[in-house]
Design a protein around this motif. Structure first.
Motif, mmCIF file in Angstrom:
data_model
loop_
_atom_site.group_PDB
_atom_site.id
_atom_site.type_symbol
_atom_site.label_atom_id
_atom_site.label_comp_id
_atom_site.label_asym_id
_atom_site.label_seq_id
_atom_site.Cartn_x
_atom_site.Cartn_y
_atom_site.Cartn_z
ATOM 1 N N GLU A 1 -14.865 4.589 16.939
ATOM 2 C CA GLU A 1 -15.054 3.513 17.918
ATOM 3 C C GLU A 1 -14.526 3.879 19.303
ATOM 4 N N ASP B 1 -10.095 4.536 24.566
ATOM 5 C CA ASP B 1 -8.969 5.252 23.958
ATOM 6 C C ASP B 1 -7.708 5.013 24.790
ATOM 7 N N ASP C 1 -9.587 6.863 6.414
ATOM 8 C CA ASP C 1 -8.272 7.332 6.848
ATOM 9 C C ASP C 1 -7.876 8.584 6.090
ATOM 10 N N GLY D 1 -3.079 2.924 14.877
ATOM 11 C CA GLY D 1 -4.023 2.892 15.999
ATOM 12 C C GLY D 1 -3.786 1.772 16.995
ATOM 13 N N MET E 1 0.803 -1.216 0.000
ATOM 14 C CA MET E 1 0.000 0.000 0.000
ATOM 15 C C MET E 1 0.841 1.274 0.000
ATOM 16 N N ILE F 1 -14.166 0.752 21.682
ATOM 17 C CA ILE F 1 -13.024 0.422 22.541
ATOM 18 C C ILE F 1 -12.576 1.684 23.279
ATOM 19 N N ASN G 1 -4.415 5.121 23.402
ATOM 20 C CA ASN G 1 -3.168 5.742 22.926
ATOM 21 C C ASN G 1 -2.859 7.124 23.490
ATOM 22 N N SER H 1 -3.656 4.412 8.204
ATOM 23 C CA SER H 1 -3.665 3.362 7.198
ATOM 24 C C SER H 1 -4.377 3.860 5.930
ATOM 25 N N GLY I 1 -6.060 6.179 11.959
ATOM 26 C CA GLY I 1 -6.279 6.872 10.686
ATOM 27 C C GLY I 1 -5.025 7.067 9.865
HETATM 28 N N1 LIG Z 1 -5.444 -2.883 3.811
HETATM 29 C C1 LIG Z 1 -4.594 -2.628 4.795
HETATM 30 N N2 LIG Z 1 -5.083 -2.537 6.023
HETATM 31 C C2 LIG Z 1 -4.260 -2.294 7.029
HETATM 32 C C3 LIG Z 1 -2.873 -2.138 6.800
HETATM 33 C C4 LIG Z 1 -2.392 -2.217 5.498
HETATM 34 O O1 LIG Z 1 -1.195 -2.072 5.228
HETATM 35 N N3 LIG Z 1 -3.302 -2.441 4.515
HETATM 36 N N4 LIG Z 1 -2.070 -1.945 7.884
HETATM 37 C C5 LIG Z 1 -2.558 -2.490 9.110
HETATM 38 C C6 LIG Z 1 -1.729 -2.108 10.182
HETATM 39 S S1 LIG Z 1 -0.234 -2.856 10.216
HETATM 40 C C7 LIG Z 1 -2.139 -1.260 11.148
HETATM 41 S S2 LIG Z 1 -1.141 -0.961 12.477
HETATM 42 C C8 LIG Z 1 -3.418 -0.582 11.096
HETATM 43 C C9 LIG Z 1 -3.223 0.907 11.316
HETATM 44 O O2 LIG Z 1 -4.431 1.468 11.133
HETATM 45 P P1 LIG Z 1 -4.739 2.980 11.403
HETATM 46 O O3 LIG Z 1 -3.530 3.728 11.796
HETATM 47 O O4 LIG Z 1 -5.465 3.494 10.222
HETATM 48 O O5 LIG Z 1 -5.609 2.934 12.680
HETATM 49 P P2 LIG Z 1 -7.115 2.585 12.846
HETATM 50 O O6 LIG Z 1 -7.629 1.852 11.673
HETATM 51 O O7 LIG Z 1 -7.789 3.817 13.246
HETATM 52 O O8 LIG Z 1 -7.002 1.606 14.042
HETATM 53 C C10 LIG Z 1 -6.391 0.344 14.013
HETATM 54 C C11 LIG Z 1 -6.842 -0.395 15.249
HETATM 55 O O9 LIG Z 1 -6.417 0.276 16.431
HETATM 56 C C12 LIG Z 1 -7.512 0.623 17.261
HETATM 57 N N5 LIG Z 1 -7.274 1.946 17.834
HETATM 58 C C13 LIG Z 1 -7.233 3.097 17.155
HETATM 59 N N6 LIG Z 1 -6.997 4.125 17.981
HETATM 60 C C14 LIG Z 1 -6.914 3.608 19.218
HETATM 61 C C15 LIG Z 1 -6.718 4.173 20.476
HETATM 62 N N7 LIG Z 1 -6.533 5.482 20.669
HETATM 63 N N8 LIG Z 1 -6.682 3.361 21.550
HETATM 64 C C16 LIG Z 1 -6.875 2.026 21.374
HETATM 65 N N9 LIG Z 1 -7.040 1.429 20.199
HETATM 66 C C17 LIG Z 1 -7.082 2.207 19.125
HETATM 67 C C18 LIG Z 1 -8.678 0.638 16.336
HETATM 68 O O10 LIG Z 1 -9.880 0.416 17.002
HETATM 69 C C19 LIG Z 1 -8.346 -0.473 15.351
HETATM 70 O O11 LIG Z 1 -8.704 -1.713 15.900
HETATM 71 O O12 LIG Z 1 -4.015 -0.743 9.856
HETATM 72 C C20 LIG Z 1 -3.986 -2.102 9.422
HETATM 73 N N10 LIG Z 1 -4.781 -2.209 8.289
#
Ligand SMILES: Nc1nc2c(c(=O)[nH]1)N[C@H]1C(S)=C(S)[C@@H](COP(=O)(O)OP(=O)(O)OC[C@H]3O[C@@H](n4cnc5c(N)ncnc54)[C@H](O)[C@@H]3O)O[C@H]1N2
Ligand code: MOO
Length: 409
Positions: free
Chosen positions: A193, A208, A264, A306, A3, A206, A210, A259, A257
């Motif tokens: 979420e 927060d 995002d 995230g 990606m 879930i 982070n 990804s 956000g």
């Molecule tokens: N098609 C693809 N999908 C994903 C890829 C990719 O390369 N291609 N990378 C994966 C990886 S590795 C990661 S790491 C995540 C990163 O995603 P984001 O930065 O966009 O984050 P979110 O989608 O918003 O969240 C991911 C996950 O984390 C949880 N989350 C978010 N913020 C918090 C917070 N403050 N405290 C606790 N947990 C949090 C959120 O609920 C999601 O479960 O992308 C993959 N996907």
């Protein structure tokens, strides 16, 4: 499908150094009771000799070493006691041939004397002292400036002030020191979420995590967190919060956000906020690949993944070295513990791979074992004592491979 076009961690760091070469670095004065963990803005130079007078390291008698040559238990040297020096006071006494002066530990050694003989090796009889053991020149004496010389650089600019340094500052008479100002950092957690930690999440929601994890890591290295918020996946709202956050900080961290999902939108918003915008979207680390690195005018913006463990690793790999070296001007090297691997791992991801590890202490040193779990599991963090990095060019590690284990703090 790949990606992002990913950049190596070291390349990202070099790029940040170039982009932020004019970063602000003013100083501020802090009292030494508040100086621990702060970073020295200037070399710390001694304004005096320490000690400023010849000082005895023992309770005993100051004398001329010559007068003790050849003495022994059976044939002691007899010296005349001409007086004593008192703690905290100077002395006019001058020690001549076959004379001695009683001196307490830390007391002034009178002129004429070149050694102090410990009280245990002497016996006082009326006005005389018998010396049972010869003393060498300078024995039990700290000479003027032996410890620290006038104008000597005692601590260098960039030193992280540690507890032991506070004692040094006190000894040199510094009640305050100039340190680099704390960088101001904002944290925004994004995601529909996310709920506050005191709420019971509904299905799909879930807590927060982070903002809390990032804030604790930032404050532990000396940053001031000036703005914290949780934002839904709404581009207008996110843009508004990012503008507010940037107005009060040097660095903005946006968690989630990063990804490429439909929601995002972080990179687009960053590009609307200022120049040059997103510099890198994708770093060759695992986890943490979707990390965003941007410069918005003179501010740094990082988009972190995230998943809490990925967010922490991405922070440790990219954000913390930037803040430490470029904003805090710290000269401290990355610290690690040496361990051997207790496990085998094969990696061929074309990325630098991070493993959370636990440590077993053995007679021959520490052995590291992996904490297994999937992206997004907080148990990765509750069990981990530190993490290891497997370099990109390596295909893995074997049992017994020497490792560097990095701690979260
Ligand atoms: N098609 C693809 N999908 C994903 C890829 C990719 O390369 N291609 N990378 C994966 C990886 S590795 C990661 S790491 C995540 C990163 O995603 P984001 O930065 O966009 O984050 P979110 O989608 O918003 O969240 C991911 C996950 O984390 C949880 N989350 C978010 N913020 C918090 C917070 N403050 N405290 C606790 N947990 C949090 C959120 O609920 C999601 O479960 O992308 C993959 N996907
Ligand atoms: O790279 Mo993601 O950051 O694997 O968890």
């Amino acid at each position: 499908m790949d990606m992002f076009t990913v950049m190596k961690r070291e390349e990202v760091h070099a790029l940040l150094i170039t982009e932020f070469k004019n970063a602000r670095n003013e100083g501020e004065l802090v009292g030494i009771n508040d100086a621990c963990g702060r970073i020295l803005k200037n070399d710390l130079v001694s304004k005096e000799n320490i000690p400023a007078f010849r000082r005895s390291t023992v309770d005993g008698y100051a004398m001329r070493s010559k007068d003790t040559i050849g003495c022994s238990e059976s044939m002691p040297a007899f010296l005349k006691i001409i007086g004593e020096t008192l703690m905290g006071a100077g002395t006019d006494l001058y020690v001549k041939e076959y004379e001695a002066v009683h001196v307490p530990t830390g007391g002034v050694v009178p002129n004429g004397a070149d050694c102090v003989c410990m009280i245990e090796n002497t016996e006082q009889i009326l006005e005389e002292v018998m010396v049972y053991r010869p003393a060498a020149p300078l024995e039990n004496i700290i000479s003027v400036g032996d410890d620290v010389k006038n104008n000597e650089v005692v601590l260098t600019e960039g030193t992280v002030i540690k507890t032991q340094h506070i004692s040094v500052l006190a000894a040199l008479g510094y009640s305050e020191v100039e340190v680099y100002r704390r960088p101001k950092v904002s944290i925004l957690s994004t995601g529909d979420e996310l709920v506050d930690i005191w709420k019971i999440p509904e299905i799909g929601e879930i807590r927060d995590v982070n903002t809390y994890g990032l804030k604790s890591m930032l404050t532990s290295i000396g940053c001031e967190v000036t703005y914290i918020n949780m934002v839904e996946d709404d581009s207008e709202l996110l843009k508004k919060h990012m503008e507010e956050a940037l107005a009060v900080s040097d660095v903005l961290l946006v968690s989630g956000g990063s990804s490429v999902g439909t929601k995002d939108m972080t990179p687009d918003i960053i590009n609307q906020l200022g120049q040059p915008g997103v510099l890198v979207h994708g770093v060759a680390i695992k986890p943490g690949k979707p990390t965003i690195i941007a410069r918005v005018n003179n501010k740094a913006v990082f988009g972190l993944p995230g998943h809490p463990a990925s967010c922490m690793i991405s922070y440790k790999a990219i954000v913390e070295p930037f803040i430490r070296e470029i904003l805090l001007k710290s000269s401290e090297k990355e610290r690690y513990m040496v361990a051997t691997s207790g496990f085998q791992a094969h990696v061929s991801s074309g990325r630098e791979v991070y493993y959370m590890v636990t440590l077993d202490e053995t007679d021959t040193g520490y052995i590291a074992y992996p904490v297994n779990g999937k992206s997004g599991m907080v148990s990765l963090l509750s069990k981990a004592e530190g993490y290891i990095r497997i370099p990109m060019e390596k295909e893995g590690i074997e049992v017994g491979t020497p490792l560097r284990v990095y701690m979260f703090e």
